[in-house]
Design an enzyme around this catalytic site. Structure first.
Site, PDB file in Angstrom:
ATOM      1  N   ASP A 188       0.856  -1.182   0.000  1.00 30.35           N
ATOM      2  CA  ASP A 188       0.000   0.000   0.000  1.00 30.35           C
ATOM      3  C   ASP A 188       0.898   1.240   0.000  1.00 30.35           C
ATOM      4  O   ASP A 188       2.062   1.162   0.409  1.00 30.35           O
ATOM      5  CB  ASP A 188      -0.876  -0.024   1.260  1.00 30.35           C
ATOM      6  N   ASP A 234      -0.109   5.167   0.835  1.00 27.33           N
ATOM      7  CA  ASP A 234      -0.334   6.150   1.900  1.00 27.33           C
ATOM      8  C   ASP A 234      -0.476   5.476   3.256  1.00 27.33           C
ATOM      9  O   ASP A 234      -1.354   4.630   3.466  1.00 27.33           O
ATOM     10  CB  ASP A 234      -1.574   6.982   1.586  1.00 27.33           C
TER      11      ASP A 234
END
Length: 363
Positions: A188, A190
């Protein structure tokens, strides 16, 4: 003669007893010495200055693979051992299969156990065995900026070109292609790679989190593809554009490139929840696309993120999952799912993956 310097460990045990009786200082160090470079040469020269006889333990091909990943070593053991033996600073060299030096220390009982100084004496796993019989550990500071990993990355960069990317639809494609099936780490963005700024679209606000650079580098060196999968609902909601998203990513590429870290691909979902698409995590559309594009070995791949959405995505795709305590740290509460491992940050996640890979290969 070169062949006289290459021994078996068992041959050196009685020789060490003789040298000790003659009050000669025995030094021992070890390493892979893959793609021997100036840093290796300088280190061994300084190691030799610490003792009368320098013995070098050379990690076997199998032990290097357990530690560095399946793409290492570049140079096979039978060649590496001859190269090390050719150095004037080295008196004797032998190969060994163990990952740690405990057996080497116990059998040879060197007066001085020498290691490169990129950690402290207390971190040496064989320190207690050295001091138990009256020996000592010596760390030699690393001065050269050269490393085998950097040499390999330079060769890759020369072969594949710069970090140029081609952007279209909801993917960022890099101009490099590998047809061989490889495992991947899906990450991922952020909250996992960078500070979790809501609807991040300004490059100057992009900040890497602690542990990201060494963590990604370690996973890359292990032979994993690095793939980013990220939901970017701010695009679908009109808060920012795809071009804004690309600019932020370019800033990320610049920071990663400083450590020769290459992202294989970025897959992103630009849709809001209301659009009910098949690419928004925890649905597996992005991962399925990556599998088709990059021939991913899914059975040995991982998903790392800071939310239960990321964990559920990994579970849905049949991946092993790691929750990092950065970003939301799994406190979003969207899904009742448990990670296979919880890590402080990406570096700790990489350490766990490396340990898991070693454990699997040793079975």
């Amino acid at each position: 003669m070169l062949k006289d310097k290459i021994k078996q460990r068992a041959e050196l045990v009685p020789l060490c007893r003789t040298w000790r009786s003659e009050k000669r200082v025995i030094g021992f160090t070890s390493g892979a010495f893959d793609l021997l470079h100036a840093g290796h040469v300088e280190y061994l020269e300084k190691a030799r200055q610490q003792c009368d006889i320098l013995i070098v333990g050379l990690n076997s091909d199998a032990s290097v693979r357990r530690y560095k990943g399946k793409n290492r070593p570049v140079i096979p053991e039978h060649e590496r051992i001859k190269i090390v033996a050719a150095l004037a600073s080295v008196d004797y060299v032998y190969g060994f299969n163990e990952r740690r030096n405990r057996k080497n220390i116990e059998q040879l009982k060197p007066d001085i156990y020498i290691k490169a100084g990129d950690y402290t004496v207390d971190q040496l796993t064989s320190q207690e065995f050295v001091t138990a019989y009256g020996g000592k550990a010596v760390l030699i500071p690393i001065e050269s900026d050269t490393s085998t990993s950097k040499i390999i990355e330079k060769i890759r960069a020369d072969k594949t070109g710069s970090f140029q990317s081609v952007q279209f639809e909801n993917q960022i494609h890099f101009l490099r292609h590998e047809s061989k099936s490889k495992p991947a780490v899906f990450v991922d963005r952020d909250g996992t790679i960078n500070m979790d700024t809501e609807y991040l679209h300004e490059p100057e606000k992009f900040q890497l989190l602690p542990g990201v650079l060494p963590g990604l580098k370690k996973m890359q060196d292990m032979g994993f593809r690095l793939i980013i999968v990220t939901n970017q609902a701010g695009i679908g909601l009109g808060y920012f554009t795809k071009e804004d998203f690309y600019r932020v990513n370019r800033r990320m590429f610049q920071l990663l490139a400083e450590q020769n870290i290459q992202i294989d691909k970025i897959y992103f979902c630009p849709h809001s929840i209301a659009e009910n698409c098949n690419c928004r995590k925890p649905k597996t559309g992005l991962i399925e696309q990556a599998q088709r594009d990059l021939n991913i070995d899914m059975a040995h791949s991982f998903m790392i993120g800071d939310t239960t959405i990321d964990l559920q995505t990994g579970k849905n795709a049949g991946l092993k999952t790691v929750l990092v305590e950065t970003g939301k740290g799994g406190k979003d509460g969207k899904y009742p799912v448990h990670a296979d491992f919880i890590a402080k940050n990406l570096l700790f996640a990489a350490d766990w993956i490396l340990a898991l890979e070693r454990e699997t290969k040793e079975k």
